[in-house]
Design a protein around this motif. Structure first.
Motif, PDB file in Angstrom:
ATOM      1  N   LYS A 245       0.838  -1.189   0.000  1.00 12.20           N
ATOM      2  CA  LYS A 245       0.000   0.000   0.000  1.00 12.20           C
ATOM      3  C   LYS A 245       0.883   1.252   0.000  1.00 12.20           C
ATOM      4  CE  LYS A 245      -4.174   1.657   2.285  1.00 12.20           C
ATOM      5  NZ  LYS A 245      -5.138   1.489   3.384  1.00 12.20           N
ATOM      6  N   ALA A 246       0.556   2.219  -0.850  1.00 13.10           N
ATOM      7  CA  ALA A 246       1.347   3.452  -0.915  1.00 13.10           C
ATOM      8  C   ALA A 246       0.431   4.666  -0.895  1.00 13.10           C
ATOM      9  CB  ALA A 246       2.209   3.460  -2.169  1.00 13.10           C
ATOM     10  N   SER A 247       0.989   5.790  -0.436  1.00 15.16           N
ATOM     11  CA  SER A 247       0.190   7.007  -0.293  1.00 15.16           C
ATOM     12  C   SER A 247       0.976   8.230  -0.729  1.00 15.16           C
ATOM     13  CB  SER A 247      -0.198   7.213   1.173  1.00 15.16           C
ATOM     14  OG  SER A 247      -0.691   6.038   1.730  1.00 15.16           O
ATOM     15  N   LEU A 248       0.288   9.364  -0.765  1.00 16.95           N
ATOM     16  CA  LEU A 248       0.975  10.631  -1.020  1.00 16.95           C
ATOM     17  C   LEU A 248       1.492  11.195   0.291  1.00 16.95           C
ATOM     18  CD1 LEU A 248      -1.387  12.344  -3.639  1.00 16.95           C
ATOM     19  CD2 LEU A 248       0.817  11.204  -4.020  1.00 16.95           C
ATOM     20  N   THR A 249       2.670  11.750   0.272  1.00 17.93           N
ATOM     21  CA  THR A 249       3.328  12.215   1.486  1.00 17.93           C
ATOM     22  C   THR A 249       2.553  13.340   2.180  1.00 17.93           C
ATOM     23  OG1 THR A 249       5.398  13.044   2.402  1.00 17.93           O
ATOM     24  CG2 THR A 249       4.762  13.918   0.266  1.00 17.93           C
ATOM     25  N   VAL A 250       2.598  13.354   3.505  1.00 17.16           N
ATOM     26  CA  VAL A 250       2.041  14.478   4.259  1.00 17.16           C
ATOM     27  C   VAL A 250       3.146  15.380   4.786  1.00 17.16           C
ATOM     28  CG1 VAL A 250      -0.074  13.274   4.917  1.00 17.16           C
ATOM     29  CG2 VAL A 250       1.919  13.132   6.408  1.00 17.16           C
ATOM     30  N   SER A 251       4.385  14.926   4.702  1.00 17.05           N
ATOM     31  CA  SER A 251       5.515  15.709   5.193  1.00 17.05           C
ATOM     32  C   SER A 251       6.811  15.026   4.772  1.00 17.05           C
ATOM     33  CB  SER A 251       5.477  15.794   6.722  1.00 17.05           C
ATOM     34  OG  SER A 251       6.746  16.137   7.243  1.00 17.05           O
ATOM     35  N   GLY A 252       7.822  15.805   4.483  1.00 17.97           N
ATOM     36  CA  GLY A 252       9.116  15.239   4.131  1.00 17.97           C
ATOM     37  C   GLY A 252      10.109  15.302   5.276  1.00 17.97           C
ATOM     38  N   GLN A 253       9.620  15.622   6.465  1.00 23.18           N
ATOM     39  CA  GLN A 253      10.539  15.870   7.576  1.00 23.18           C
ATOM     40  C   GLN A 253      11.403  14.683   7.970  1.00 23.18           C
ATOM     41  OE1 GLN A 253       8.834  16.931  11.458  1.00 23.18           O
ATOM     42  NE2 GLN A 253      10.489  15.642  12.203  1.00 23.18           N
ATOM     43  N   LEU A 254      10.775  13.525   8.135  1.00 17.25           N
ATOM     44  CA  LEU A 254      11.552  12.372   8.603  1.00 17.25           C
ATOM     45  C   LEU A 254      12.691  12.085   7.625  1.00 17.25           C
ATOM     46  CD1 LEU A 254       8.960   9.877  10.128  1.00 17.25           C
ATOM     47  CD2 LEU A 254       9.758  12.083  10.958  1.00 17.25           C
ATOM     48  N   GLN A 255      12.394  12.157   6.326  1.00 18.10           N
ATOM     49  CA  GLN A 255      13.427  11.929   5.327  1.00 18.10           C
ATOM     50  C   GLN A 255      14.457  13.062   5.337  1.00 18.10           C
ATOM     51  OE1 GLN A 255      10.136  11.717   4.800  1.00 18.10           O
ATOM     52  NE2 GLN A 255       9.631   9.869   3.642  1.00 18.10           N
ATOM     53  N   ALA A 256      13.987  14.288   5.609  1.00 12.38           N
ATOM     54  CA  ALA A 256      14.912  15.429   5.651  1.00 12.38           C
ATOM     55  C   ALA A 256      15.943  15.246   6.757  1.00 12.38           C
ATOM     56  CB  ALA A 256      14.148  16.741   5.844  1.00 12.38           C
ATOM     57  N   GLU A 257      15.548  14.570   7.828  1.00 14.25           N
ATOM     58  CA  GLU A 257      16.504  14.338   8.917  1.00 14.25           C
ATOM     59  C   GLU A 257      17.710  13.514   8.442  1.00 14.25           C
ATOM     60  OE1 GLU A 257      14.925  13.384  12.869  1.00 14.25           O
ATOM     61  OE2 GLU A 257      12.997  14.187  12.221  1.00 14.25           O
ATOM     62  N   THR A 258      17.476  12.617   7.478  1.00 13.81           N
ATOM     63  CA  THR A 258      18.616  11.840   6.958  1.00 13.81           C
ATOM     64  C   THR A 258      19.630  12.773   6.284  1.00 13.81           C
ATOM     65  OG1 THR A 258      17.735  11.401   4.725  1.00 13.81           O
ATOM     66  CG2 THR A 258      17.075   9.877   6.460  1.00 13.81           C
ATOM     67  N   PHE A 259      19.122  13.816   5.630  1.00 11.78           N
ATOM     68  CA  PHE A 259      20.015  14.773   4.970  1.00 11.78           C
ATOM     69  C   PHE A 259      20.685  15.701   5.985  1.00 11.78           C
ATOM     70  CE2 PHE A 259      20.150  15.142   0.244  1.00 11.78           C
ATOM     71  CZ  PHE A 259      19.670  13.868  -0.008  1.00 11.78           C
ATOM     72  N   ALA A 260      19.949  16.117   7.006  1.00 12.40           N
ATOM     73  CA  ALA A 260      20.525  17.013   8.016  1.00 12.40           C
ATOM     74  C   ALA A 260      21.696  16.329   8.715  1.00 12.40           C
ATOM     75  CB  ALA A 260      19.470  17.417   9.034  1.00 12.40           C
ATOM     76  N   LEU A 261      21.586  15.003   8.914  1.00 11.82           N
ATOM     77  CA  LEU A 261      22.641  14.283   9.622  1.00 11.82           C
ATOM     78  C   LEU A 261      23.785  13.890   8.684  1.00 11.82           C
ATOM     79  CD1 LEU A 261      20.388  12.317  12.112  1.00 11.82           C
ATOM     80  CD2 LEU A 261      21.849  14.283  12.598  1.00 11.82           C
ATOM     81  N   ALA A 262      23.730  14.388   7.456  1.00  5.91           N
ATOM     82  CA  ALA A 262      24.845  14.192   6.518  1.00  5.91           C
ATOM     83  C   ALA A 262      25.413  15.545   6.082  1.00  5.91           C
ATOM     84  CB  ALA A 262      24.380  13.415   5.300  1.00  5.91           C
ATOM     85  N   TYR A 263      24.514  16.514   5.835  1.00  5.81           N
ATOM     86  CA  TYR A 263      24.943  17.821   5.288  1.00  5.81           C
ATOM     87  C   TYR A 263      24.880  18.950   6.320  1.00  5.81           C
ATOM     88  CZ  TYR A 263      24.691  15.859   0.550  1.00  5.81           C
ATOM     89  OH  TYR A 263      24.898  15.120  -0.589  1.00  5.81           O
ATOM     90  N   LYS A 264      24.446  18.644   7.526  1.00  6.84           N
ATOM     91  CA  LYS A 264      24.253  19.607   8.608  1.00  6.84           C
ATOM     92  C   LYS A 264      23.046  20.521   8.367  1.00  6.84           C
ATOM     93  CE  LYS A 264      27.232  22.994   9.889  1.00  6.84           C
ATOM     94  NZ  LYS A 264      28.436  23.596  10.497  1.00  6.84           N
ATOM     95  N   LYS A 265      22.905  21.048   7.138  1.00  5.90           N
ATOM     96  CA  LYS A 265      21.803  21.966   6.870  1.00  5.90           C
ATOM     97  C   LYS A 265      21.094  21.535   5.586  1.00  5.90           C
ATOM     98  CE  LYS A 265      24.845  25.367   7.063  1.00  5.90           C
ATOM     99  NZ  LYS A 265      25.494  26.700   7.094  1.00  5.90           N
ATOM    100  N   THR A 266      19.813  21.321   5.665  1.00  2.61           N
ATOM    101  CA  THR A 266      19.071  20.903   4.478  1.00  2.61           C
ATOM    102  C   THR A 266      17.685  21.527   4.502  1.00  2.61           C
ATOM    103  OG1 THR A 266      18.451  18.958   3.147  1.00  2.61           O
ATOM    104  CG2 THR A 266      18.015  18.825   5.484  1.00  2.61           C
ATOM    105  N   TYR A 267      17.013  21.554   3.345  1.00  2.00           N
ATOM    106  CA  TYR A 267      15.611  21.985   3.303  1.00  2.00           C
ATOM    107  C   TYR A 267      14.898  21.269   2.175  1.00  2.00           C
ATOM    108  CZ  TYR A 267      16.635  25.064  -0.717  1.00  2.00           C
ATOM    109  OH  TYR A 267      17.010  25.558  -1.940  1.00  2.00           O
ATOM    110  N   THR A 268      13.622  21.035   2.386  1.00  2.41           N
ATOM    111  CA  THR A 268      12.775  20.537   1.310  1.00  2.41           C
ATOM    112  C   THR A 268      11.872  21.680   0.874  1.00  2.41           C
ATOM    113  OG1 THR A 268      10.827  19.955   2.596  1.00  2.41           O
ATOM    114  CG2 THR A 268      12.588  18.340   2.555  1.00  2.41           C
TER     115      THR A 268
END
Lengths: 456, 456
Positions: A196-219
């Motif tokens: 089952k798949a859906s449309l996203t309600v937020s990209g935050q959890l995934q953005a955390e993966t980028f913050a912990l690699a690049y220090k600063k990220t935004y979607t």
């Protein structure tokens, strides 16, 4: 190709130019005529003057409102007041005619009428201005983050996760529904993703993966809520900005929220002065004052419990009684921004009314969350420090009856060099409502999606 | 907060600084040690040196790879070769530990392995560079269009229309599929929008509404194809850039395509020199040469039929025989870009293999369409002048068995001040493949969606 914007902003006086655009209005007199010409690059119309010394005078007088034309003429100082340049017409080419039943006539149309003509409404002053500000504000957001070293991250739109652990989601499927009905069963192993798949309600959890690699990220991307509510502030498809910063606590998070907002407001004021004047005059009197005040002052910061204190002491009969462990209603938001005469950061919220991923404060009752309340638009942003402690996060997930195995990778982020990190979300359309004074979300989205509406 | 990028790009020598980041590698010797430190803001690691004069030397030596730390120390000129600065450690704080089973170790990991660790892979040199280039290239696209007066337009994601008149689409629904199965029928009147809805495959048709109001517009957003193909170049969720320009013919369209591409390539070369060097050395030898050549030269323009002439004369045994009325296969694309030693615009395509909205040329056989073929990445962009003639467009829609009533507003754009206009589409991931030399689309999308894969 010269733009009308260039004519107004650079010096073209006494020069002959050729430009293409559309007729917004056409006033005809016996011996001369005036065309209000707009090519979409500038808020103001260029006035084009012609007279009966032109051999094709009669033909020109027949030009319809809405037509596309290419005109050649001399740019001169305007004799009329209110505009500094005009064009003395020499010749023209009709690029595309427009019949007289064209819906966009040079008169006042209601916003409701124009909503039904969504594919044409950006040709009016109001919507022309709204969607230019939308474009410029979007760019301002990118510019702020890029200039400050953030990595822009495209969060996935189709997802098998549910970031908020709640919220109505749209399902995405390639199953043939007629066949599902016929077969009498749903077999997700046959669906496109095998589940089952859906449309996203937020990209935050995934953005955390980028913050912990690049220090600063935004979607900056579209998000979706299948909420069946028909209010002025709800659309089921809207764009969100979600920055996420490592080695950053709630105080630093608020600094970033405030700097970003001020940068965007200043950028729009600078790049769209005509549009902003128009909103100030015809949409919300006092808009410019409000925005200038924001830019100049430090935003007030106050704890949730102290807000409740103020609300309880207020000489107001509330519809919803303020409660220490409870949410802040629309009427409270309004009161508190008026009380402080400007935007307010309300921080350290009761943990039970906030999301599972927020950092639990030492008091055991609150989380390091913050909402920015602004006069007019209510809650403009919401942020928090994220729980970086693996065990506390795991316990909270269990406490709320969520499945830890659904958050495997998210929990692992706390194990593999996890650190204090914070972020926030801003609904882009909320920002536009704040910037323009236009109060219905349907009027700041080009082709809005609401319950029952999916046109264009 | 100071970034490692600042340390390398500004002058911090002989200054004491405090910075936060992660340990990429840790080499320990008896009397001293070296930490490769990276905070994600810069491609290169900062080398941190410490020795046993520090009282907590033994404790420092125990720091794990992957840990988050905050360090304070003096920035000095490096004695080793290959880097100009390093840090002499004074003190540190462990922000977040990392166990020894951390998957990202300082050794060569295969791309396949890292694809399975998608939430961590941006911490490696390769993916760190790929996703920074992704961010910078996205910004370059916005900057190009905004600096040139284009209005950025958010095309709707959920749509009831099918832009291409073909193509597999994802359905979007709030119907309860289990209930559909139980009831044995699908009742779209009960679905969220009261009708069948899907994820967009293109924002072009809607972008035309903006072009005919603002003259110049562009979209940049996610698009979707539910194609069940598992190749290196297919993802079912990808980002597209779709500019659309009024008063613009196919020749001017090609000018814009070429200027945009050159601007983006130059911007990325300027902003990400270290990343681009890395790709040139370790991903595709000759990448920088290829890009520098593109930037310097005018792109070749040639008619489709002349391409077929060349292919027919070529001393090659084709898998697919070149045909005047037919498509250009991958092997042909490759040959033709090698033949001209660079990118090629192939224009004026047979109308039967192109979309309904493309402008019909006077020959009755071809349409004013163009594809940009580039060495390595194949078709990078596709564009066309749009059919601006109401009757011709209507006839083509009927000819192809499509329903005119589905294109009501789109046809009306030709009636209400319609004019010559053109546009193009560029798949953002195609561009990234071209820019980085990374040849699998799964490796240029943070969390790719392909058949059967919807993780994170």
């Amino acid at each position: 190709m010269i733009d009308v914007k260039d004519l107004f902003e650079k010096d073209f006086k006494k020069k002959e130019v050729t430009i293409s655009g559309w007729i917004r209005n056409h006033r005809k007199q016996k011996e001369f005529g005036f065309i209000d010409f707009n090519d979409g690059t500038y808020f103001k119309n260029l006035q084009i003057v012609y007279d009966n010394e032109l051999s094709n005078f009669d033909e020109i007088q027949k030009l319809h409102i809405g037509s596309a034309i290419t005109v050649t003429g001399l740019i001169t100082e305007s004799v009329g007041s209110g505009q500094d340049i005009e064009m003395q017409l020499k010749s023209y080419v009709l690029e595309g005619d427009c019949p007289e039943d064209y819906p966009i006539q040079p008169k006042r149309h209601t916003r409701e009428f124009l909503r039904e003509q969504a594919y044409l409404r950006m040709r009016t002053n109001l919507f022309g201005a709204v969607f230019r500000v939308r474009s410029v504000a979007a760019y301002a957001i990118h510019k702020f983050f890029q200039d400050n070293g953030y990595v822009y991250f495209h969060s996935p739109i189709i997802t098998a996760a549910d970031a908020e652990g709640a919220g109505e989601m749209f399902q995405v499927t390639t199953l043939d529904l007629d066949r599902v009905a016929k077969n009498g069963e749903v077999d997700y192993s046959k669906d496109f993703f095998g589940k089952k798949a859906s449309l996203t309600v937020s990209g935050q959890l995934q953005a955390e993966t980028f913050a912990l690699a690049y220090k600063k990220t935004y979607t900056f991307g579209p998000t979706f809520r299948a909420e069946n509510s028909n209010t002025k502030t709800h659309a089921c498809e809207f764009w969100m900005i979600e920055p996420e910063i490592a080695f950053c606590d709630l105080n630093e998070d608020m600094e970033i929220m405030e700097s970003m907002l001020k940068f965007v407001v200043n950028f729009v004021l600078e790049k769209c002065p005509k549009e902003m004047d128009f909103f100030d005059k015809f949409v919300e009197k006092g808009l410019l004052d409000r925005l200038h005040k924001l830019v100049k002052r430090k935003v007030t910061r106050i704890d949730h419990k102290d807000v409740i204190d103020i609300l309880k002491k207020a000489p107001v009969k509330w519809e919803f009684e303020p409660v220490y462990g409870g949410d802040i209603a629309r009427e409270h938001e309004k009161y508190i921004t008026e009380y402080f005469d400007g935007p307010v950061f309300i921080k350290n919220w009761p943990k039970d009314i906030k999301a599972f991923y927020m950092k639990q404060n030492d008091d055991g009752k609150t989380v390091a969350a913050v909402d920015l309340e602004v006069p007019g638009a209510g809650e403009l942003m919401g942020g928090s420090q994220r729980e970086e402690n693996y065990d506390k996060l795991l316990n909270r997930i269990k406490e709320l009856g969520m499945k830890p195995e659904d958050f495997d990778w998210y929990l692992n982020l706390r194990k593999f060099g996890g650190c204090a990190h914070s972020g926030f979300g801003m609904g882009f359309e909320r920002l536009l409502i704040y910037l323009t004074g236009v109060d219905n979300i349907r009027d700041v989205i080009p082709f809005p999606r609401t319950p029952g509406n999916c046109d264009y």
